[in-house]
Design an enzyme around this catalytic site. Structure first.
Site, PDB file in Angstrom:
ATOM      1  N   SER A 101     -31.297 -23.518 -35.802  1.00 44.07           N
ATOM      2  CA  SER A 101     -30.960 -22.240 -34.941  1.00 44.07           C
ATOM      3  C   SER A 101     -31.492 -22.351 -33.560  1.00 44.07           C
ATOM      4  CB  SER A 101     -31.402 -21.021 -35.765  1.00 44.07           C
ATOM      5  OG  SER A 101     -31.127 -19.817 -35.307  1.00 44.07           O
ATOM      6  N   ASP A 114     -25.412 -12.308 -43.665  1.00 43.73           N
ATOM      7  CA  ASP A 114     -26.774 -12.514 -43.746  1.00 43.73           C
ATOM      8  C   ASP A 114     -27.498 -10.969 -44.127  1.00 43.73           C
ATOM      9  OD1 ASP A 114     -29.388 -12.879 -43.066  1.00 43.73           O
ATOM     10  OD2 ASP A 114     -29.263 -13.636 -41.466  1.00 43.73           O
ATOM     11  N   LYS A 159     -31.606 -15.784 -47.788  1.00 44.51           N
ATOM     12  CA  LYS A 159     -32.862 -15.757 -47.484  1.00 44.51           C
ATOM     13  C   LYS A 159     -33.591 -14.982 -48.318  1.00 44.51           C
ATOM     14  CE  LYS A 159     -32.133 -15.207 -42.408  1.00 44.51           C
ATOM     15  NZ  LYS A 159     -31.943 -14.198 -41.228  1.00 44.51           N
TER      16      LYS A 159
HETATM   17  O1  SMG Z   1     -36.281 -20.033 -39.531  1.00 38.46           O
HETATM   18  O2  SMG Z   1     -34.973 -21.529 -38.329  1.00 38.46           O
HETATM   19  C1  SMG Z   1     -35.273 -20.407 -38.576  1.00 38.46           C
HETATM   20  C2  SMG Z   1     -34.929 -19.047 -38.140  1.00 38.46           C
HETATM   21  C3  SMG Z   1     -33.179 -19.069 -38.043  1.00 38.46           C
HETATM   22  O3  SMG Z   1     -31.812 -17.934 -36.678  1.00 38.46           O
HETATM   23  C4  SMG Z   1     -32.595 -17.781 -37.760  1.00 38.46           C
HETATM   24  N1  SMG Z   1     -32.870 -16.662 -38.257  1.00 38.46           N
HETATM   25  O4  SMG Z   1     -30.406 -14.036 -38.519  1.00 38.46           O
HETATM   26  O5  SMG Z   1     -30.486 -15.930 -39.539  1.00 38.46           O
HETATM   27  C5  SMG Z   1     -31.109 -15.209 -38.642  1.00 38.46           C
HETATM   28  C6  SMG Z   1     -32.241 -15.228 -37.817  1.00 38.46           C
HETATM   29  C7  SMG Z   1     -33.312 -14.088 -38.112  1.00 38.46           C
HETATM   30  C8  SMG Z   1     -34.554 -14.527 -37.485  1.00 38.46           C
HETATM   31  S1  SMG Z   1     -34.639 -13.931 -35.937  1.00 38.46           S
HETATM   32  C9  SMG Z   1     -36.383 -13.652 -35.838  1.00 38.46           C
HETATM   33 MG    MG Z   2     -28.573 -14.638 -39.472  1.00 44.37          MG
END
Ligand code: SMG
Ligand code: MG
Length: 369
Positions: free
Chosen positions: A136, A240, A264
């Site tokens: 990400s 999500d 998640k």
């Molecule tokens: O663990 O690589 C990771 C984070 C991936 O982008 C990521 N997470 O909305 O999917 C999402 C975000 C939320 C975390 S932001 C703190």
């Molecule tokens: Mg997300």
């Protein structure tokens, strides 16, 4: 299983570089680690919430209070009958707080599986040894900076790139990445609820770029909006924040609000509910992938095990430890030809490094069971 102690330990870890999303910028990761001690084992898990309630309504200080004053007392009432399978139903009368429920269930499941000598991967039903890793990529100050970051992630071997987007940082970064790296790169975007249905025409301009998916464009409670949007654009919509349970997943799928789901475990109350979402999605022909919350090796180990289930057919945000941390709390997860290996030891299958833990701990609280 008889629990002797629960310890909440607040830790702060520096990130290798700041991570910017549509709701804020983080330069360190703070979390509460939960350690559950039984006569024969020690279970560990990490809270997925952030210090501020910006990704969802949960936040770390609130989580500590809810765990101490509302969740743990209900588990204590079960006495020696407590098992991980009873945690969710026992805690169900407390509304919300899936991440706080998840961290308790996960630490208890870890202790339970360690006592039984079984791995998370085996218990959950993983069918592979390694999982494909995506990464990400945060919002950057310039396209040049973004392209340099994407270039180095591709060079490391990441198999899929996810760009964080927001109004003003969406079409241009996607176009720039496509122009530089071509159409074969698996590419997707994540808006973290930054748009409204009024942006449908604008979001439709992403269609020519052949994205794998558009993640959570609208508000978390706007299932109907996502269903409308799905009819107006071609890019598949992935949810999500909107999905907090298997029931949410079933409803969103039935209403046509998504054709992909980011699972998640923390967001949905734990790994057991995460597996149910996997099953609901599989039964409906909806692919899933494993999301991330910048986990340390503790949370990453369990996430990677979950990502080994059969319907996790898209690369997850299951990156190597080095994506976020120069020094992880466990032996680092590393990329092997774009994949991360699933731990096979009992429980989460990784050990905490005591020296690192000591260095990053800022406070701790023991709860006698
Ligand atoms: O663990 O690589 C990771 C984070 C991936 O982008 C990521 N997470 O909305 O999917 C999402 C975000 C939320 C975390 S932001 C703190
Ligand atoms: Mg997300």
């Amino acid at each position: 299983m008889k629990i002797e102690n629960i310890e909440l330990r607040r830790v702060t870890m520096p990130l290798v570089s700041p991570f910017r999303t549509s709701f804020g910028t983080a330069s360190e990761r703070e979390t509460t680690l939960v350690r559950v001690t039984t006569a024969n084992a020690e279970g560990w898990a990490e809270h997925a919430a952030e210090p501020d309630p910006l990704y969802s309504s949960e936040f770390l200080d609130g989580g500590d209070v809810v765990i101490r004053d509302h969740l743990v007392p209900r588990l204590q009432a079960l006495g020696g009958r407590l098992t991980a399978e009873l945690v969710a139903t026992t805690l169900a009368p407390v509304k919300g707080h899936p991440m706080s429920k998840s961290v308790l269930e996960t630490a208890i499941l870890d202790a339970q599986l360690k006592e039984a000598g079984t791995s998370f991967a085996h218990h959950l039903g993983a069918v592979r040894d390694c999982v494909p890793a995506g990464v990400s990529v945060g919002i950057m100050d310039s396209l040049d900076e973004l392209l340099a970051a994407v270039e180095s992630y591709l060079a490391e071997g990441y198999l899929r790139i996810k760009l964080k987007i927001e109004p003003g940082w969406d079409l241009e970064p996607v176009r720039a990445v496509r122009e530089r790296f071509g159409d074969n790169v698996l590419l997707q975007v994540d808006a973290n609820t930054a748009y409204t249905l009024a942006d449908a025409r604008h979001l439709g301009q992403l269609d020519p770029f052949g994205l794998l998916l558009l993640e959570q464009p609208l508000a978390e409670d706007d299932i109907l909006g996502h269903a409308h949007l799905a009819k107006l654009i071609q890019t598949p919509i992935c949810l999500d924040e909107s999905i907090e349970s298997a029931r949410d997943a079933a409803a969103a799928i039935a209403l046509g609000a998504c054709s992909v789901i980011n699972i998640k475990p923390a967001r949905v109350g734990g790994y057991l509910e995460a597996r149910r979402i996997h099953d609901v999605a599989a039964a409906n022909g909806v692919p899933v992938w494993c999301g991330g919350m910048l986990e340390t090796g503790i949370g990453r180990a369990a996430n990677v095990a979950l990502a080994g289930l059969p319907n996790f057919v898209l690369p997850g945000d299951t990156s190597a430890s080095s994506r976020y941390y120069a020094q992880d709390l466990t032996a680092p997860f590393v990329l092997e030809e774009g994949h991360v290996r699933i731990p096979r030891g009992p429980g989460i299958g990784v050990d905490i490094l005591p020296d690192v833990l000591g260095e990053i701990t800022t406070s701790s609280m023991a709860i006698r069971f």
